[in-house]
Design an enzyme around this catalytic site. Structure first.
Site, PDB file in Angstrom:
ATOM      1  N   GLU A   1      -4.030   7.619   7.538  1.00 29.91           N
ATOM      2  CA  GLU A   1      -4.982   6.810   7.211  1.00 29.91           C
ATOM      3  C   GLU A   1      -5.426   5.585   8.117  1.00 29.91           C
ATOM      4  O   GLU A   1      -6.151   5.382   8.093  1.00 29.91           O
ATOM      5  CB  GLU A   1      -4.693   6.424   5.622  1.00 29.91           C
ATOM      6  CG  GLU A   1      -5.327   5.355   5.034  1.00 29.91           C
ATOM      7  CD  GLU A   1      -5.208   5.035   3.361  1.00 29.91           C
ATOM      8  OE1 GLU A   1      -5.312   4.548   3.145  1.00 29.91           O
ATOM      9  OE2 GLU A   1      -3.902   6.002   2.908  1.00 29.91           O
TER      10      GLU A   1
ATOM     11  N   GLU B   1       2.417   1.318  -3.727  1.00 34.68           N
ATOM     12  CA  GLU B   1       1.746   2.495  -4.419  1.00 34.68           C
ATOM     13  C   GLU B   1       0.904   4.304  -3.947  1.00 34.68           C
ATOM     14  O   GLU B   1       1.269   4.340  -5.258  1.00 34.68           O
ATOM     15  CB  GLU B   1      -0.753   1.229  -3.869  1.00 34.68           C
ATOM     16  CG  GLU B   1      -1.474   2.509  -4.923  1.00 34.68           C
ATOM     17  CD  GLU B   1      -2.448   2.831  -3.440  1.00 34.68           C
ATOM     18  OE1 GLU B   1      -2.714   3.834  -4.053  1.00 34.68           O
ATOM     19  OE2 GLU B   1      -2.867   1.641  -3.297  1.00 34.68           O
TER      20      GLU B   1
ATOM     21  N   HIS C   1       0.806  -1.276   0.046  1.00 35.71           N
ATOM     22  CA  HIS C   1       0.390   0.142   0.163  1.00 35.71           C
ATOM     23  C   HIS C   1       0.805   0.880  -0.010  1.00 35.71           C
ATOM     24  O   HIS C   1       0.092   2.030  -0.671  1.00 35.71           O
ATOM     25  CB  HIS C   1      -1.332  -0.792   1.126  1.00 35.71           C
ATOM     26  CG  HIS C   1      -1.879   1.362   1.021  1.00 35.71           C
ATOM     27  ND1 HIS C   1      -0.737   2.407   2.338  1.00 35.71           N
ATOM     28  CD2 HIS C   1      -2.883   1.944   0.911  1.00 35.71           C
ATOM     29  CE1 HIS C   1      -2.408   2.937   1.909  1.00 35.71           C
ATOM     30  NE2 HIS C   1      -3.265   2.984   1.725  1.00 35.71           N
TER      31      HIS C   1
END
Length: 424
Positions: free
Chosen positions: A141, A69, A66
């Site tokens: 996040e 990305e 992640h």
């Protein structure tokens, strides 16, 4: 070039394997004022332990797929999102447990946006400074996930189902794990997995087939990777038993959230059988406790579930589970009712019931082609399982009621059941 006839939407899918190993699939759809592109890598959050031929086994921090990305959108010559915006395209990306994908949709300047997609994904730029900066963004996040009751009830279910599998971890990792990520680890993951032969490019919409393919070939001719360094994904041994029968957590919710999961241990090696089983068990769950069943109506009338109750089955290479849940005023009573009444619901399944659910699945499959985004995401999902999404109709037609019911006894057993509850 291989030409595959699309039986559902009466158009063509073109497939080309480029010299550098990249698989390119193109589905032109004339008379649509839109294009959609997705560039995906067979690499996801589960892939945290690697076996490298020159370095041996290596454990990497949770959440690194992640993190990678996020970082690919930042290039040496600027922000890739800004480049897409300048052409009028809308870009995005996602990382799940098995896949990382980068995508955009456009109505104009498709060629420019496509080159931007290919270039930013294939030109990583990591520095000590930009990696440290990203840690703060991803930490926020992670905190958002921790405050999300629906995600927590789901994640706790996975932690109850699995003893060792990386599926137990947050896709974004933890604040502790992302602090272990540095540019060298990012480059290691990138060079191990973001290789053309491990990626798929899928294009859909109004574009010229030959011009677009030439554009891709010319772009990729400059990106022929040298000798392949063999890398293998390594997963811990996961036994058949569950990890924890019930997990409860208190959060600020108006009504308790409930997830019930059943751990799958029958996982085929063959892609066709994997997808066939996944489709069959999803049909079975719908027949047992879908919104059209007497069991669901009974639970709804008693106020134990509402119309947001959901049920589905996931089957991937190496793991699988059935899940059902939603809001419930009395999760313990709901669990007891489900366990008690599932066998009776099974015994009441008729051929007519099966035909109804079969037609529903067939309709949903055909309807999926109305959405470029869904067509593309489903295509990527199935191609990494070894199946062409356009061949799914043949698999659906290969499923019979006896085959569907045959999965009940091995999956829906109380010793394989896990309850996750978020209470107020």
């Amino acid at each position: 070039m291989n030409k595959l006839e699309n039986k559902i939407i009466n158009e063509c899918l073109y497939h080309e394997v480029l010299d550098n190993g990249l698989n390119v699939y193109l589905m032109p759809r004339k008379n649509f004022n839109k294009q959609y592109a997705i560039f995906a890598c067979d690499y996801g959050a589960n892939d945290t332990t690697l076996l490298l031929e020159d370095k041996g086994e290596m454990k990497l921090p949770d959440g690194i797929a992640h993190f990678l990305e996020h970082k690919l959108f930042e290039n040496e010559d600027g922000d890739s999102f800004a480049k897409f915006a300048s052409t009028g395209a809308s870009a995005n990306a996602y990382t799940n447990y098995t896949t990382t994908a980068y995508l955009f949709s456009s109505t104009d300047n498709f060629a420019t946006s496509l080159l931007n997609l290919l270039d930013f994904v294939q030109k990583p730029y990591f520095t000590d400074e930009n990696v440290e900066k990203e840690k703060g963004i991803i930490a926020q996040e992670i905190l958002m996930y921790e405050d999300d009751p629906e995600y927590q009830v789901y994640l706790n279910l996975l932690q109850g189902l699995y003893n060792n599998h990386p599926l137990r971890k947050n896709i974004a990792g933890s604040i502790e794990s992302i602090n272990k990520i540095d540019k060298d680890r990012l480059y290691l993951c990138y060079n191990s997995f973001y290789r053309p032969e491990n990626m798929v490019l899928f294009l859909l919409g109004d574009f010229d087939l030959n011009k677009t393919l030439k554009l891709i070939v010319d772009n990729q001719s400059e990106k022929i990777i040298g000798e392949i360094k063999r890398v293998k994904k390594v997963f811990p041994v996961e036994n058949a038993s569950i990890n924890q029968e019930i997990i409860k957590k208190e959060m600020d919710v108006s009504e308790p959230l409930f997830n019930l999961g059943f751990k799958e241990v029958k996982i085929p090696d063959n892609g066709y059988e994997l997808v066939k089983q996944e489709l069959a068990v999803n049909i079975l769950i719908d027949l047992l406790i879908g919104k059209g069943t007497k069991l669901y109506q009974s639970l709804y009338n008693e106020g134990l579930v509402d119309n947001h109750f959901h049920q589905y089955y996931v089957l991937e290479k190496g793991y699988g589970y059935a899940l059902m849940g939603g809001k419930s005023k009395d999760p313990d009573k709901l669990y007891q009712r489900i366990i008690k009444d599932l066998p009776d619901s099974l015994n009441k399944i008729t051929i007519k019931d099966y035909q109804t659910i079969y037609k529903k699945n067939l309709g949903n499959y055909i309807k999926s082609f109305n959405s470029f985004a869904r067509t593309a995401s489903e295509f990527i999902n199935y191609i990494f399982k070894g199946i062409n999404y356009l061949d799914l109709l043949d698999i659906i037609n290969d499923i019979e009621l006896d085959y569907v019911i045959g999965f009940y006894d091995s999956l829906f057993r109380e010793e394989k059941a896990v309850r996750s509850i978020v209470e107020h």
